[in-house]
Structure formats: C-alpha cells, structure tokens
Design a protein around this motif. Sequence first.
Motif, PDB file in Angstrom:
ATOM      1  N   GLN A 125      18.933  44.825  -7.592  1.00  0.00           N
ATOM      2  CA  GLN A 125      18.371  43.387  -6.323  1.00  0.00           C
ATOM      3  C   GLN A 125      19.655  43.931  -5.488  1.00  0.00           C
ATOM      4  N   TYR A 126      20.657  43.929  -6.497  1.00  0.00           N
ATOM      5  CA  TYR A 126      22.814  43.934  -5.149  1.00  0.00           C
ATOM      6  C   TYR A 126      22.519  44.144  -4.291  1.00  0.00           C
ATOM      7  N   ILE A 127      21.708  46.326  -4.458  1.00  0.00           N
ATOM      8  CA  ILE A 127      22.012  47.320  -3.145  1.00  0.00           C
ATOM      9  C   ILE A 127      20.327  46.938  -2.168  1.00  0.00           C
ATOM     10  N   TYR A 128      19.607  46.199  -2.902  1.00  0.00           N
ATOM     11  CA  TYR A 128      18.087  46.258  -1.789  1.00  0.00           C
ATOM     12  C   TYR A 128      18.784  44.460  -1.008  1.00  0.00           C
ATOM     13  N   GLY A 129      19.027  44.202  -1.436  1.00  0.00           N
ATOM     14  CA  GLY A 129      19.644  42.659  -1.056  1.00  0.00           C
ATOM     15  C   GLY A 129      19.824  42.249   0.565  1.00  0.00           C
ATOM     16  N   ALA A 130      20.481  43.672   1.186  1.00  0.00           N
ATOM     17  CA  ALA A 130      21.072  43.718   2.383  1.00  0.00           C
ATOM     18  C   ALA A 130      19.520  43.667   3.383  1.00  0.00           C
ATOM     19  N   LEU A 131      18.755  44.047   2.730  1.00  0.00           N
ATOM     20  CA  LEU A 131      17.335  43.884   3.547  1.00  0.00           C
ATOM     21  C   LEU A 131      16.758  42.507   3.648  1.00  0.00           C
ATOM     22  N   ASP A 132      17.061  41.491   2.953  1.00  0.00           N
ATOM     23  CA  ASP A 132      17.027  40.147   2.986  1.00  0.00           C
ATOM     24  C   ASP A 132      17.749  39.458   3.772  1.00  0.00           C
ATOM     25  N   GLY A 133      18.779  39.689   4.498  1.00  0.00           N
ATOM     26  CA  GLY A 133      19.195  39.475   5.398  1.00  0.00           C
ATOM     27  C   GLY A 133      18.856  39.888   6.601  1.00  0.00           C
ATOM     28  N   MET A 134      18.581  41.435   6.411  1.00  0.00           N
ATOM     29  CA  MET A 134      18.243  41.957   7.454  1.00  0.00           C
ATOM     30  C   MET A 134      16.854  41.216   8.014  1.00  0.00           C
ATOM     31  N   PHE A 180       6.845  39.803   3.370  1.00  0.00           N
ATOM     32  CA  PHE A 180       7.984  40.096   2.860  1.00  0.00           C
ATOM     33  C   PHE A 180       8.812  38.075   2.615  1.00  0.00           C
ATOM     34  N   LEU A 181       8.457  38.100   3.816  1.00  0.00           N
ATOM     35  CA  LEU A 181       9.475  36.535   4.149  1.00  0.00           C
ATOM     36  C   LEU A 181       8.509  35.874   2.962  1.00  0.00           C
ATOM     37  N   VAL A 182       7.549  35.158   3.272  1.00  0.00           N
ATOM     38  CA  VAL A 182       6.870  34.615   2.821  1.00  0.00           C
ATOM     39  C   VAL A 182       6.575  34.529   0.905  1.00  0.00           C
ATOM     40  N   ASN A 183       6.825  36.135   0.757  1.00  0.00           N
ATOM     41  CA  ASN A 183       7.383  35.942  -0.467  1.00  0.00           C
ATOM     42  C   ASN A 183       8.347  36.114  -1.233  1.00  0.00           C
ATOM     43  N   ARG A 184       9.517  36.137   0.200  1.00  0.00           N
ATOM     44  CA  ARG A 184      11.030  35.346  -0.509  1.00  0.00           C
ATOM     45  C   ARG A 184      11.044  33.538  -0.416  1.00  0.00           C
ATOM     46  N   LYS A 185      10.041  33.471   0.143  1.00  0.00           N
ATOM     47  CA  LYS A 185      10.195  31.673   0.298  1.00  0.00           C
ATOM     48  C   LYS A 185      10.083  31.512   1.522  1.00  0.00           C
ATOM     49  N   VAL A 186      10.399  31.758   2.377  1.00  0.00           N
ATOM     50  CA  VAL A 186      11.263  31.337   3.514  1.00  0.00           C
ATOM     51  C   VAL A 186      10.053  30.683   4.539  1.00  0.00           C
ATOM     52  N   PHE A 187       8.784  31.615   4.844  1.00  0.00           N
ATOM     53  CA  PHE A 187       7.622  30.876   4.876  1.00  0.00           C
ATOM     54  C   PHE A 187       6.897  30.469   3.772  1.00  0.00           C
TER      55      PHE A 187
END
Length: 239
Positions: free
Chosen positions: A21-30, A76-83
């Motif tokens: 999760q830490y390694i791929y967490g940068a994908l959330d920000g990008m 991806f953003l829906v999955n992250r509950k951003v939209f």
Amino acid sequence: MNTQNETDSDAMLRGQAQILQYIYGALDGMAIRCCVELHIADIINNHGRPTTLSELSTAIDSPSINVDGLRRLMTFLVNRKVFDEMVESEEGKREPLYSLNYCSKWLLCDTNVTLAPLIMMRTDPVTNLPLHDRSKKVFNRVFNEAMACTATITTNAVISHYKDGFLGSKGSVVDVGGGTGIAISEIVKAYPHLKGINFDLSHVVSTAPKYDGVTHVAGDMFKSIPPAETIFMKVNLSS
C-alpha cells in the motif's frame, strides 16, 4: 497445524499488504493530480448533474483524449471514493454517471476554497527532489499557490470561530511566514482597524499581490521579524 504459525502467517500477509500500500500509494496522488489537471471536478460541477464518460471526454480541453484511459481513471477514483458513480440504463445500454461528493468538491479549481493547488504542489516531481532549489521561479509559484489555498481554509476557520480574537488587538499584526499574504489580508479585511504586515523570504513576497491594508516585508524570521503589536503564526516547517 500450529496456531502460532497461523497467526504469524496472517500477520506477515497483513504486513506485506501494508508495505505494498505504501509502495503503490503514490498512484493515488498521481491519479488525483491527473483529475485536477483535466478539471474533471469542474466539468461535472458545471454540468450541474451527474455526468457521463462521453460528456467528460468531450468537455476536457485536449485534442486527443484517451477515452479508455479516462474510464480507468474514473473507475479508480470511484473505488477510492473520490467520486460517486451510478449506472443509468437507456435503450439497453448501461452507462456510468459520475457525480461530486464531499471529497471531490475539494478538487474544484474554479473556487477560492480548494485543495487543488496543494495537490499540484505535493505531486510535483520537483517537490520530491532532495536538493531542490526553493527560489526557482516555477517551484516558487507552485509552492506559494499551495500554501495560499491552505491558508485560505485555515484563516476562514479562525475568523469564523474565533470572532473576538483580534478585536482586542491594536496597531499592526505581522504574519510570520505569511507566504503571499492571503491570511493577513483576510484578517485585515475582517478587522479593518488593524494594519497588516506580511513577512516572508524575499523570493516569496516578491511575487505577492497587493492587498489593502497590508505591507509586504522580506526577511528571515530566524534573524529578526518586523516590530508589531501582534504576532500571528500558522504552521512553519523548515527542512
């Protein structure tokens, strides 16, 4: 089978998941940065209703938008509950509709209260360079915009909940590390009997806009600060 071994195995799997999760967490920000760059939240907001993928792709200012990439970004953003997403069925076709929620409203660019500049600063590759030069013009602009957006949010909260805080103050108020002066300008606007001093490094205040009742002063707070009846400081981090 040994219960302790089972426990250790489960713990190792959880540890692995946490590290990944830490390694791929940068994908959330990008992904969120990409959303801000494409003004996706603003497009949905301007429609005034849930928006389809085709409407998004049409409204994005790009001559060659990758619709499949946009679809995957929104998934991806829906999955992250951003939209938020709902599916509309029309003539046998099921098409997703995207809408804003309390998270994605912070991604609006065409508003004064937003986290979009902070996102652009924190996900900028230059920010992550260990020896970047903070006086460089491009990074200076990105950094100052990010600090201004958070200062607006913080200062609005202070003024609305600490209404009598500055009524007893007289003369001048100096905002130490005030960036481009948005915080002290809001304070002086709410309390016009005060004179504001915005104090920060020279390459910061050199780009600061003019505000009524505010004087910009360049300097280093670790050496001296301008004299004033009241000193105001938010959060100052030095690296």
